[in-house]
Scaffold this motif. Structure first.
Motif, short mmCIF file in Angstrom:
data_model
loop_
_atom_site.label_atom_id
_atom_site.label_comp_id
_atom_site.label_asym_id
_atom_site.label_seq_id
_atom_site.Cartn_x
_atom_site.Cartn_y
_atom_site.Cartn_z
N ARG A 1 0.83 -1.21 0.00
CA ARG A 1 0.00 0.00 0.00
C ARG A 1 0.86 1.26 0.00
O ARG A 1 1.89 1.32 0.64
N ARG A 2 0.39 2.24 -0.69
CA ARG A 2 1.06 3.52 -0.69
C ARG A 2 0.55 4.44 0.42
O ARG A 2 1.07 5.52 0.62
N ASN A 3 -0.48 4.03 1.12
CA ASN A 3 -1.07 4.87 2.17
C ASN A 3 -1.36 6.27 1.67
O ASN A 3 -1.16 7.27 2.36
N GLU A 4 -1.81 6.32 0.40
CA GLU A 4 -2.16 7.57 -0.25
C GLU A 4 -0.99 8.56 -0.27
O GLU A 4 -1.16 9.77 -0.16
N LYS A 5 0.25 8.03 -0.41
CA LYS A 5 1.40 8.91 -0.54
C LYS A 5 1.33 9.64 -1.87
O LYS A 5 0.90 9.09 -2.87
N ARG A 6 1.81 10.86 -1.89
CA ARG A 6 1.80 11.64 -3.12
C ARG A 6 3.06 11.37 -3.95
O ARG A 6 3.06 11.59 -5.15
N LEU A 7 4.14 10.91 -3.30
CA LEU A 7 5.38 10.60 -4.00
C LEU A 7 5.82 9.20 -3.60
O LEU A 7 5.90 8.88 -2.41
N HIS A 8 6.08 8.38 -4.59
CA HIS A 8 6.55 7.01 -4.33
C HIS A 8 7.70 6.72 -5.28
O HIS A 8 7.51 6.66 -6.50
N VAL A 9 8.91 6.56 -4.75
CA VAL A 9 10.11 6.25 -5.52
C VAL A 9 10.57 4.85 -5.12
O VAL A 9 10.67 4.55 -3.92
N PHE A 10 10.85 4.00 -6.11
CA PHE A 10 11.15 2.61 -5.80
C PHE A 10 12.17 2.06 -6.80
O PHE A 10 12.19 2.45 -7.97
N PRO A 11 13.04 1.14 -6.35
CA PRO A 11 13.97 0.47 -7.28
C PRO A 11 13.23 -0.60 -8.06
O PRO A 11 12.26 -1.19 -7.59
N VAL A 12 13.69 -0.87 -9.29
CA VAL A 12 13.04 -1.90 -10.10
C VAL A 12 13.32 -3.29 -9.56
O VAL A 12 12.63 -4.24 -9.90
N LYS A 13 14.36 -3.42 -8.70
CA LYS A 13 14.64 -4.68 -8.00
C LYS A 13 15.09 -4.33 -6.58
O LYS A 13 15.63 -3.25 -6.34
N ASP A 14 14.87 -5.25 -5.65
CA ASP A 14 15.37 -5.03 -4.29
C ASP A 14 16.87 -5.27 -4.20
O ASP A 14 17.54 -4.68 -3.37
N ALA A 15 17.37 -6.17 -5.03
CA ALA A 15 18.79 -6.51 -4.98
C ALA A 15 19.34 -6.59 -6.40
O ALA A 15 18.73 -7.22 -7.27
N PHE A 16 20.46 -5.93 -6.64
CA PHE A 16 21.12 -5.92 -7.94
C PHE A 16 22.47 -6.62 -7.82
O PHE A 16 23.14 -6.53 -6.78
N GLU A 17 22.87 -7.29 -8.90
CA GLU A 17 24.25 -7.78 -8.97
C GLU A 17 25.16 -6.60 -9.31
O GLU A 17 24.72 -5.60 -9.90
N VAL A 18 26.43 -6.72 -8.93
CA VAL A 18 27.35 -5.61 -9.15
C VAL A 18 27.52 -5.31 -10.64
O VAL A 18 27.86 -4.19 -11.02
N SER A 19 27.24 -6.30 -11.49
CA SER A 19 27.37 -6.10 -12.94
C SER A 19 26.11 -5.51 -13.56
O SER A 19 26.09 -5.22 -14.76
N GLU A 20 25.03 -5.34 -12.78
CA GLU A 20 23.77 -4.83 -13.31
C GLU A 20 23.68 -3.32 -13.11
O GLU A 20 24.21 -2.76 -12.14
N ALA A 21 22.97 -2.66 -14.03
CA ALA A 21 22.72 -1.23 -13.91
C ALA A 21 21.54 -1.00 -12.95
O ALA A 21 20.49 -1.63 -13.09
N VAL A 22 21.72 -0.12 -12.00
CA VAL A 22 20.68 0.18 -11.00
C VAL A 22 19.75 1.26 -11.56
O VAL A 22 20.21 2.22 -12.18
N ALA A 23 18.46 1.08 -11.35
CA ALA A 23 17.48 2.04 -11.85
C ALA A 23 16.38 2.25 -10.81
O ALA A 23 15.97 1.31 -10.12
N LEU A 24 15.93 3.50 -10.69
CA LEU A 24 14.81 3.84 -9.83
C LEU A 24 13.66 4.36 -10.68
O LEU A 24 13.87 5.06 -11.67
N GLN A 25 12.44 4.00 -10.28
CA GLN A 25 11.23 4.51 -10.91
C GLN A 25 10.43 5.31 -9.89
O GLN A 25 10.72 5.28 -8.68
N ALA A 26 9.41 6.03 -10.36
CA ALA A 26 8.65 6.89 -9.45
C ALA A 26 7.18 6.94 -9.85
O ALA A 26 6.83 6.74 -11.02
N ASP A 27 6.32 7.19 -8.87
CA ASP A 27 4.92 7.54 -9.07
C ASP A 27 4.67 8.85 -8.35
O ASP A 27 5.14 9.04 -7.21
N VAL A 28 3.95 9.75 -8.98
CA VAL A 28 3.55 11.01 -8.35
C VAL A 28 2.04 11.15 -8.51
O VAL A 28 1.51 10.94 -9.61
N PHE A 29 1.34 11.49 -7.39
CA PHE A 29 -0.11 11.56 -7.40
C PHE A 29 -0.58 12.95 -6.98
O PHE A 29 0.07 13.66 -6.20
#
Length: 695
Positions: free
Chosen positions: A513-541
């Motif tokens: 649940r977002r608990n009706e948060k207006r900003l939600h930023v999250f990684p596309v994975k909880d854990a990345f390998e060191v060889s993987e590119a890290v990326a964040l996504q977002a929702d804004v309400f």
């Protein structure tokens, strides 16, 4: 070497008519003589005849054909395995001498008519000029990928041979001894096949998800060579502080397990290290340390799985959800059972509810009143009129009693959660299922996870959707035949990995649940390998929980050592989010802020970057793999002191230079030089007539 030819679409014999017409025009103009001498008059007539003939020649639709021939020398690719294992377990003087000798051999081969190219594991080094200063830092050894990297760019450019310099350690990708390559492989064996006195912390076994207030085990597997009977200290550390210690007497057998029991009171991501203290005369201590990253959570997510009637989908979904220990699933089959509603549900899956028999209508009302995120599965018994009123992200206008047999196609643009690389191919192999025929309308802000494909025709119609811009999130699956997907995948591959992951990820996405948060930023994975590119996504309400776009989001990223970096990105519909690239190993926490409708909102989160540490696990070179590669290529295995023999073998193979022709055709009407030729003839005639007294 080049040649230029002129051809015509029509018969070239018509060129004689063009010349005759030119001569005729010249004769009419200059037959009466004039103020010019006889020689000049013949020159003027010739210029006019040639000009007219060349203009008329264009009626034959002429074109030029340019033929260019080039010699392509045989290419020899030197492919260097610059992984960490080569640098760790091959003596430095031997590596240096081998690379210098290899560069010298490349120069001699070049002087004798071969074209030598160099490549290695490192990205962007396909045009290396020398091996002398190359670092041995690649964290995995994918020898098949290295060979393909050396072959692919030159497959059509007279590739003669690939020289593979490696220790034979292969820990990622397809085994090269079972592959076919477009050029013979000449292996050169690096590394050492003599066992060294060493202690290796091979792995640490643990549950990645644990519950707060309980204890959980960590089991370290240690392998030793040359230290039988010695005592060694094994430490468990958290944030650099030793929290447990074990003294181990190394037995005669190669491997031994060391257990730890750990307790964590507070939820969150935890980072531990298991360290084997080095012993005297140990060859290397690089492989004496392993990182452990795990989640400690407060409790399970409560999920309701309710169906209007028994159906094969229920068993498939139950089996899929039970693969995730985070989910506590309550199953209800109406009209025989009813939901308990004893504790609040984090998410609900409603199978053909609302339906034409009104079973579960009261359950749906209570779930919507409690704002429970819901996953709707539609089918033949669905009441589409009632479903359309739910505004779940898709509506069916004018439903028909007919059905389409559709296959699922994965939408790669969906990035709320990541899918396995295998997913694209496996999902395409799932069997077709029935979807009610009609005009499916997707609401704004709804994201498509799976699309419909009818036969061989791909469409934009949705099959599985997710909507986050309601007061609560929702998801919709337009078919009640997904049980066939799970059965097919399990039958074809031995497990339903992709189906189970898709359903559990979707339910987790709803249940978080977002608990009706207006900003939600999250990684596309909880854990990345060191060889993987890290990326964040977002929702804004906005204030009514509708997703909006165009905001600038600032992110402060903090590594374990309190090192902070600042980042900014713009939240766009279908955008890439924030791409952080490859990050060092560790636990990262972030704080994101954005200005939404005049107010500043903040969100926090964390993710892990893990090291595979594959290269330090095996200290012995695997020359048998290189020998098999040589046998498949009908070559032989060479060693660093046999580079002279390798050079001789390459020269004696007598690779041939290829003569290749390139042909280019172009319409004469498109070539400027022809118009300049016509203009030159006209101007020459005009200038001579003008100069000698008459136009």
């Amino acid at each position: 070497m080049q040649s230029l030819q002129i051809h015509t679409v029509h018969s070239p014999w018509f060129a004689l008519l063009c010349l005759a017409a030119g001569i005729g025009v010249a004769w009419l103009m200059y037959r009466r003589g004039g103020p010019w001498p006889t020689g000049l008059r013949w020159l003027l007539a010739s210029l006019r005849a040639l000009l007219v003939a060349l203009v008329l020649f264009l009626l034959l639709e002429p074109y030029t054909r340019r033929i260019r021939q080039e010699e392509i020398k045989p290419k020899v690719v030197l492919a260097l395995d610059n992984s960490q294992s080569v640098g760790l377990f091959t003596p430095k003087p031997q590596i240096t001498a081998t690379l210098q000798a290899l560069d010298q051999m490349a120069e001699r081969l070049t002087a004798k008519g071969l074209e030598v190219k160099r490549t290695s594991f490192q990205a962007g080094d396909s045009s290396l000029q020398t091996f002398s200063n190359i670092p041995f830092t690649a964290q995995t050894s994918n020898l098949h990928a290295l060979l393909e990297k050396g072959i692919t760019p030159y497959r059509d450019q007279n590739l003669a041979a690939v020289v593979l310099l490696s220790d034979g350690i292969h820990n990622q990708g397809p085994t090269p001894t079972f592959q076919l390559y477009d050029a013979p492989v000449y292996p050169v064996a690096l590394g050492d096949t003599i066992p060294k006195p060493d202690i290796v912390l091979e792995e640490v076994q643990y549950n990645k998800i644990n519950y707060s207030g309980t204890s959980f085990p960590l089991v370290a597997t240690i392998r030793q060579a040359g230290f039988t009977g010695s005592s060694v200290q094994v430490l468990l550390q958290e944030n650099g502080k030793t929290i447990q210690r074990r003294t181990l007497s190394l037995p005669r057998k190669a491997t031994v397990e060391v257990p730890f029991q750990v307790s964590a009171a507070q939820p969150g991501k935890k980072h531990y290290e298991v360290v084997v203290q080095p012993l005297p005369k140990e060859f290397t201590a690089v492989n004496n340390r392993r990182h452990v990253y795990l989640d400690v959570i407060k409790g399970k997510l409560k999920v309701l799985l309710a169906a209007a009637a028994p159906h094969p989908d229920i068993k498939a979904l139950r089996s899929a959800l039970r693969t995730n220990p985070l989910l506590d699933v309550e199953i209800v089959l109406g009209p025989f059972q009813s939901p308990a509603f004893k504790t609040p549900y984090d998410a609900a899956i409603l199978h053909q509810i609302p339906n034409t028999g009104n079973v579960g209508t009261d359950w749906l009302r209570r779930l919507r009143s409690a704002k429970v995120p819901t996953f709707y599965i539609l089918g033949a018994q669905t009441d589409f009129s009632a479903f359309n009123q739910l505004q779940a992200g898709v509506q069916l206008n004018n439903p028909s009693p007919q059905f389409d047999e559709v296959q699922p196609v994965l939408n790669n643009a969906f990035q709320r959660f990541s899918t396995e690389p295998l997913a694209l191919g496996r999902i395409k192999a799932w069997p077709p299922t029935a979807v009610t025929f009609g005009d499916w309308r997707v609401a704004p802000g709804t994201e498509v996870i799976l699309r419909q494909q009818v036969g061989a025709v791909s469409s934009s119609k949705p099959l599985l959707l997710y909507k986050s811009s309601m007061p609560v999130p929702s998801a919709v699956l337009l078919t009640d035949g997904s049980w066939q997907w799970r059965l097919t995948e399990a039958s074809d591959h031995g497990s339903a990995q992709i189906y189970d992951a898709l359903m559990t990820h979707l339910v987790q996405l709803l249940a978080n649940r977002r608990n009706e948060k207006r900003l939600h930023v999250f990684p596309v994975k909880d854990a990345f390998e060191v060889s993987e590119a890290v990326a964040l996504q977002a929702d804004v309400f906005n204030a009514v929980q509708e997703e909006i776009f165009g905001q600038q989001i600032a992110v402060t990223l903090t590594h374990e050592g309190s090192k902070q970096t600042q980042h900014r990105f713009r939240h766009e519909q279908g955008g890439e989010g924030l791409r952080l690239g490859n990050l060092p190993v560790g636990l990262y926490r972030y704080t994101a802020t954005a200005n939404v409708e005049g107010q500043t909102f903040k969100d926090t989160g964390e993710f892990l970057v893990q090291e595979q540490n594959l290269e330090s696990l095996i200290a012995l070179a695997d020359h048998s793999l290189l020998q098999q590669l040589a046998e498949r290529s009908e070559t032989r295995l060479f060693y660093p002191n046999q580079l002279t023999q390798l050079e001789k073998a390459l020269l004696e193979a007598n690779f041939k230079t290829i003569l290749r022709s390139h042909q280019e055709e172009k319409d004469l009407l498109e070539q400027y030089w022809y118009y300049f030729l016509l203009l030159g003839l006209a101007c020459a005639e005009w200038a001579l007539r003008r100069f000698y007294g008459s136009l």
